[in-house]
Design an enzyme around this catalytic site. Structure first.
Site, mmCIF file in Angstrom:
data_model
loop_
_atom_site.group_PDB
_atom_site.id
_atom_site.type_symbol
_atom_site.label_atom_id
_atom_site.label_comp_id
_atom_site.label_asym_id
_atom_site.label_seq_id
_atom_site.Cartn_x
_atom_site.Cartn_y
_atom_site.Cartn_z
ATOM 1 N N ILE A 117 0.840 -1.206 0.000
ATOM 2 C CA ILE A 117 0.000 0.000 0.000
ATOM 3 C C ILE A 117 0.871 1.250 0.000
ATOM 4 C CG2 ILE A 117 -1.829 1.270 1.212
ATOM 5 C CD1 ILE A 117 -2.690 -1.456 2.424
ATOM 6 N N ASP B 120 11.769 3.187 5.290
ATOM 7 C CA ASP B 120 11.446 1.759 5.244
ATOM 8 C C ASP B 120 12.705 0.972 5.569
ATOM 9 O OD1 ASP B 120 10.721 -0.927 4.237
ATOM 10 O OD2 ASP B 120 8.955 0.107 3.450
ATOM 11 N N LEU C 21 2.504 3.942 7.620
ATOM 12 C CA LEU C 21 2.022 2.647 7.130
ATOM 13 C C LEU C 21 2.922 1.488 7.530
ATOM 14 C CD1 LEU C 21 1.649 4.717 4.244
ATOM 15 C CD2 LEU C 21 0.009 2.871 3.987
ATOM 16 N N SER D 287 2.314 -7.062 8.540
ATOM 17 C CA SER D 287 0.928 -6.968 8.084
ATOM 18 C C SER D 287 0.218 -8.299 7.807
ATOM 19 C CB SER D 287 0.891 -6.118 6.800
ATOM 20 O OG SER D 287 1.520 -6.821 5.741
ATOM 21 N N THR E 282 -6.330 -0.773 10.110
ATOM 22 C CA THR E 282 -7.096 -1.820 9.449
ATOM 23 C C THR E 282 -8.463 -2.014 10.096
ATOM 24 O OG1 THR E 282 -7.159 -4.230 9.192
ATOM 25 C CG2 THR E 282 -5.804 -3.422 10.957
ATOM 26 N N ASP E 283 -9.412 -2.561 9.329
ATOM 27 C CA ASP E 283 -10.730 -2.875 9.905
ATOM 28 C C ASP E 283 -10.642 -4.078 10.853
ATOM 29 O OD1 ASP E 283 -10.327 -4.908 8.040
ATOM 30 O OD2 ASP E 283 -12.283 -4.688 7.064
ATOM 31 N N GLU E 284 -9.506 -4.797 10.828
ATOM 32 C CA GLU E 284 -9.410 -6.015 11.643
ATOM 33 C C GLU E 284 -9.406 -5.710 13.139
ATOM 34 O OE1 GLU E 284 -6.767 -9.035 10.060
ATOM 35 O OE2 GLU E 284 -6.919 -8.175 8.053
ATOM 36 N N TYR F 25 -1.861 -9.953 14.992
ATOM 37 C CA TYR F 25 -1.757 -8.808 14.063
ATOM 38 C C TYR F 25 -2.761 -7.724 14.442
ATOM 39 C CZ TYR F 25 -2.794 -5.965 9.932
ATOM 40 O OH TYR F 25 -3.042 -4.909 9.088
ATOM 41 N N SER F 26 -4.051 -8.109 14.517
ATOM 42 C CA SER F 26 -5.061 -7.070 14.748
ATOM 43 C C SER F 26 -4.927 -6.473 16.144
ATOM 44 C CB SER F 26 -6.470 -7.594 14.488
ATOM 45 O OG SER F 26 -6.742 -8.755 15.223
ATOM 46 N N ALA F 27 -4.478 -7.289 17.128
ATOM 47 C CA ALA F 27 -4.290 -6.753 18.485
ATOM 48 C C ALA F 27 -3.151 -5.735 18.492
ATOM 49 C CB ALA F 27 -4.001 -7.883 19.466
ATOM 50 N N LYS G 272 -2.216 -3.875 15.898
ATOM 51 C CA LYS G 272 -2.701 -2.671 15.210
ATOM 52 C C LYS G 272 -3.664 -1.907 16.124
ATOM 53 C CE LYS G 272 -2.083 -1.346 11.531
ATOM 54 N NZ LYS G 272 -1.030 -0.486 10.913
ATOM 55 N N ASN H 142 -9.744 -5.086 3.383
ATOM 56 C CA ASN H 142 -8.682 -5.794 2.637
ATOM 57 C C ASN H 142 -8.391 -5.117 1.305
ATOM 58 O OD1 ASN H 142 -9.699 -7.865 4.545
ATOM 59 N ND2 ASN H 142 -8.246 -9.168 3.464
HETATM 60 P P1 NAD Z 1 3.330 -4.665 3.577
HETATM 61 O O1 NAD Z 1 3.673 -5.805 4.499
HETATM 62 O O2 NAD Z 1 3.204 -4.914 2.123
HETATM 63 O O3 NAD Z 1 4.408 -3.502 3.749
HETATM 64 C C1 NAD Z 1 4.891 -3.094 5.003
HETATM 65 C C2 NAD Z 1 6.114 -2.222 4.764
HETATM 66 O O4 NAD Z 1 6.596 -1.773 6.052
HETATM 67 C C3 NAD Z 1 7.282 -2.953 4.090
HETATM 68 O O5 NAD Z 1 7.842 -2.141 3.082
HETATM 69 C C4 NAD Z 1 8.265 -3.175 5.230
HETATM 70 O O6 NAD Z 1 9.629 -3.216 4.792
HETATM 71 C C5 NAD Z 1 8.001 -1.952 6.111
HETATM 72 N N1 NAD Z 1 8.378 -2.213 7.500
HETATM 73 C C6 NAD Z 1 8.047 -3.296 8.255
HETATM 74 N N2 NAD Z 1 8.634 -3.207 9.468
HETATM 75 C C7 NAD Z 1 9.317 -2.030 9.480
HETATM 76 C C8 NAD Z 1 10.124 -1.381 10.454
HETATM 77 N N3 NAD Z 1 10.348 -1.937 11.661
HETATM 78 N N4 NAD Z 1 10.679 -0.186 10.148
HETATM 79 C C9 NAD Z 1 10.479 0.383 8.921
HETATM 80 N N5 NAD Z 1 9.753 -0.205 7.946
HETATM 81 C C10 NAD Z 1 9.173 -1.395 8.234
HETATM 82 O O7 NAD Z 1 2.003 -4.038 4.196
HETATM 83 P P2 NAD Z 1 0.754 -3.381 3.461
HETATM 84 O O8 NAD Z 1 -0.209 -4.437 3.118
HETATM 85 O O9 NAD Z 1 1.234 -2.443 2.426
HETATM 86 O O10 NAD Z 1 0.111 -2.559 4.683
HETATM 87 C C11 NAD Z 1 0.550 -1.222 4.951
HETATM 88 C C12 NAD Z 1 -0.235 -0.679 6.123
HETATM 89 O O11 NAD Z 1 -1.626 -0.678 5.821
HETATM 90 C C13 NAD Z 1 -0.079 -1.492 7.411
HETATM 91 O O12 NAD Z 1 -0.021 -0.594 8.488
HETATM 92 C C14 NAD Z 1 -1.336 -2.332 7.459
HETATM 93 O O13 NAD Z 1 -1.681 -2.647 8.798
HETATM 94 C C15 NAD Z 1 -2.341 -1.396 6.825
HETATM 95 N N6 NAD Z 1 -3.474 -2.047 6.145
HETATM 96 C C16 NAD Z 1 -3.262 -3.056 5.241
HETATM 97 C C17 NAD Z 1 -4.350 -3.648 4.586
HETATM 98 C C18 NAD Z 1 -4.160 -4.718 3.537
HETATM 99 O O14 NAD Z 1 -5.139 -5.262 3.046
HETATM 100 N N7 NAD Z 1 -2.936 -5.044 3.134
HETATM 101 C C19 NAD Z 1 -5.643 -3.194 4.864
HETATM 102 C C20 NAD Z 1 -5.826 -2.161 5.800
HETATM 103 C C21 NAD Z 1 -4.736 -1.595 6.421
HETATM 104 P P1 TYD Z 2 -5.244 -12.571 3.704
HETATM 105 O O1 TYD Z 2 -4.990 -12.148 2.293
HETATM 106 O O2 TYD Z 2 -4.139 -13.194 4.489
HETATM 107 O O3 TYD Z 2 -5.820 -11.285 4.468
HETATM 108 P P2 TYD Z 2 -6.518 -11.185 5.944
HETATM 109 O O4 TYD Z 2 -6.226 -12.396 6.727
HETATM 110 O O5 TYD Z 2 -5.823 -9.987 6.509
HETATM 111 O O6 TYD Z 2 -7.968 -10.965 5.689
HETATM 112 O O7 TYD Z 2 -6.466 -13.584 3.703
HETATM 113 C C1 TYD Z 2 -7.712 -13.243 3.109
HETATM 114 C C2 TYD Z 2 -8.669 -14.389 3.374
HETATM 115 O O8 TYD Z 2 -8.209 -15.538 2.644
HETATM 116 C C3 TYD Z 2 -8.703 -14.823 4.840
HETATM 117 O O9 TYD Z 2 -10.028 -15.227 5.161
HETATM 118 C C4 TYD Z 2 -7.777 -16.025 4.892
HETATM 119 C C5 TYD Z 2 -7.931 -16.655 3.519
HETATM 120 N N1 TYD Z 2 -6.735 -17.342 2.977
HETATM 121 C C6 TYD Z 2 -6.866 -18.629 2.463
HETATM 122 O O10 TYD Z 2 -7.959 -19.216 2.446
HETATM 123 N N2 TYD Z 2 -5.739 -19.232 1.955
HETATM 124 C C7 TYD Z 2 -4.514 -18.637 1.958
HETATM 125 O O11 TYD Z 2 -3.517 -19.258 1.503
HETATM 126 C C8 TYD Z 2 -4.406 -17.309 2.469
HETATM 127 C C9 TYD Z 2 -3.082 -16.590 2.495
HETATM 128 C C10 TYD Z 2 -5.557 -16.696 2.969
#
Ligand code: NAD
Ligand code: TYD
Length: 349
Positions: free
Chosen positions: A13, A34, A82, A86, A131-133, A156-158, A160, A185
């Protein structure tokens, strides 16, 4: 010229947020902080990293003195935070990484911002991306609203949720100007293939089993990552200090229905006989404590700030498949090495 620190900008993101801000606001100076964990990939920013308004700082948000030092050096006007661990499955196997990065890392950023800004908060902003989690798991009905009680269920969610609480506590106690958004998501290009959609795309492409946890009945509310970036822009520039916004696409899918939709697109794109990709679906042991359903009510954001998602899920999914098929080398580099070890341990190959 505003100086904005964006943490985690080499991740999924974060890289889309950086691209969005660099392209939309050439007058801002963007600093990407990062540490480049397994999920951080500077290749995600190849198209904008030569821009004169872009700066990369390699560093760890858990390193207290380093974080204080960069705030002293650059005197940022705003932070969009961010950086995080995650992935829920990794939080089950290694919870402490989440506690250090997501909780201690956020506290370090808040402390560093506070010590630089405290005498004059005018024009400053700490925007925390969450996150919504944090709201926990829904049954068959209902939606997460901004005032839904927190009830996180995974490490994770705890972690966040803890970081959200810290951000609000710094607002209440020290008057830190903060905004929080909680998003559903995300999917799209550049997502690390430990998450469901890119993992499935990569496995389908390579004719490998698609692991579906439990019966595939869990529900997620999916938003295209570019729309998350645009929502962050709208909130960053327009939300009142201290406010929280939920971000979501009103787009719920059971995992199994989503995977069937994806398989159909993959069959078409790869010119395969209909049903070929779906034959790879394999039900595996469920995730421990697997949240049943997430669903976001984002009407506050839509009504108050006028944001709406830009595209339908089917269009976004097709664009996403196209991105991964066009970026085969990105995927090959990402799945080699460390990730291969994780995949083999997780899915037993
Ligand atoms: P990601 O895992 O793809 O990226 C995380 C980034 O943070 C990476 O570039 C990593 O190198 C960097 N990072 C991790 N630990 C670090 C540290 N100690 N110091 C500096 N950099 C560090 O994650 P994402 O999916 O892009 O999520 C980004 C943010 O958005 C997170 O805070 C996540 O909780 C939130 N979010 C994600 C989703 C989703 O669906 N992916 C949804 C809602 C919110
Ligand atoms: P994920 O992409 O890990 O996101 P989140 O757990 O944060 O929602 O998973 C999305 C949904 O897909 C979740 O219900 C778990 C499920 N899932 C599978 O069924 N198989 C997999 O291999 C993975 C990674 C996730």
């Amino acid at each position: 010229m505003k100086k904005i620190l964006i943490t985690g900008g080499a991740g999924f993101i974060g890289s889309h947020v950086i691209r969005h801000f660099i392209n939309s606001y050439p007058e801002y100076k963007i600093y990407n902080l990062d540490v480049l964990t397994y999920a951080g990939n500077l290749e995600n920013l190849n198209d904008i990293d030569k821009n004169k308004n872009y700066n990369f700082i390699k560093g760890d948000i858990t390193d207290t003195s380093f974080i204080s030092e960069i705030f002293r050096e650059h005197n940022f006007d705003a932070v969009i935070h961010l950086a995080a661990e995650s992935h829920v499955d990794r939080s089950i196997s290694s919870p402490m990484d989440f506690i250090y990065t997501n909780i201690v890392g956020t506290a370090n950023l808040l402390n560093a911002a506070r010590s630089i800004w405290e005498n004059n908060y005018e024009g400053k902003l700490f925007y925390h991306v969450s996150t919504d989690e944090v709201y926990g798991s829904l049954g068959d009905t209902g939606f997460f609203l901004e005032d839904t009680s927190y009830d996180p269920k995974s490490p994770y969610s705890a972690s966040k949720a803890s970081s959200d609480h810290l951000v609000r506590a710094y607002h209440n106690t020290y008057k830190m100007p903060v905004i929080i958004s909680n998003c559903s998501n995300n999917y799209g290009g550049n997502q690390f293939p430990e998450k469901l959609i890119p993992l499935a795309i990569n496995n389908i492409k390579n004719m490998k089993p698609i692991p579906i946890y439990g019966k595939g009945e869990n529900i997620r509310d999916w938003l295209y990552v570019v729309d998350h970036a645009s929502a962050i822009d709208v909130i960053f520039h327009n939300a009142a200090i201290g406010e929280t916004y939920n971000i979501g696409g009103n787009n719920e899918w059971t995992n199994i229905d989503l995977i069937h939709a994806l398989c159909k697109i993959m069959d078409q794109k790869l010119d395969r006989k209909p049903g070929t990709s779906a034959s790879l679906i394999t039900f595996v042991t469920d995730r421990a404590g697997h949240d049943l359903r997430y669903a976001i009510d984002s009407s506050k954001l839509q009504n108050k700030l006028g944001w709406t998602p830009s595209l339908e899920f089917e269009t976004g999914l097709e664009k996403t498949v196209d991105w991964y098929l066009a970026n085969e080398e990105w995927m090959n580099r990402v799945v080699s090495g460390e990730y291969k070890k994780y995949y083999d341990e997780m899915y037993g190959e």
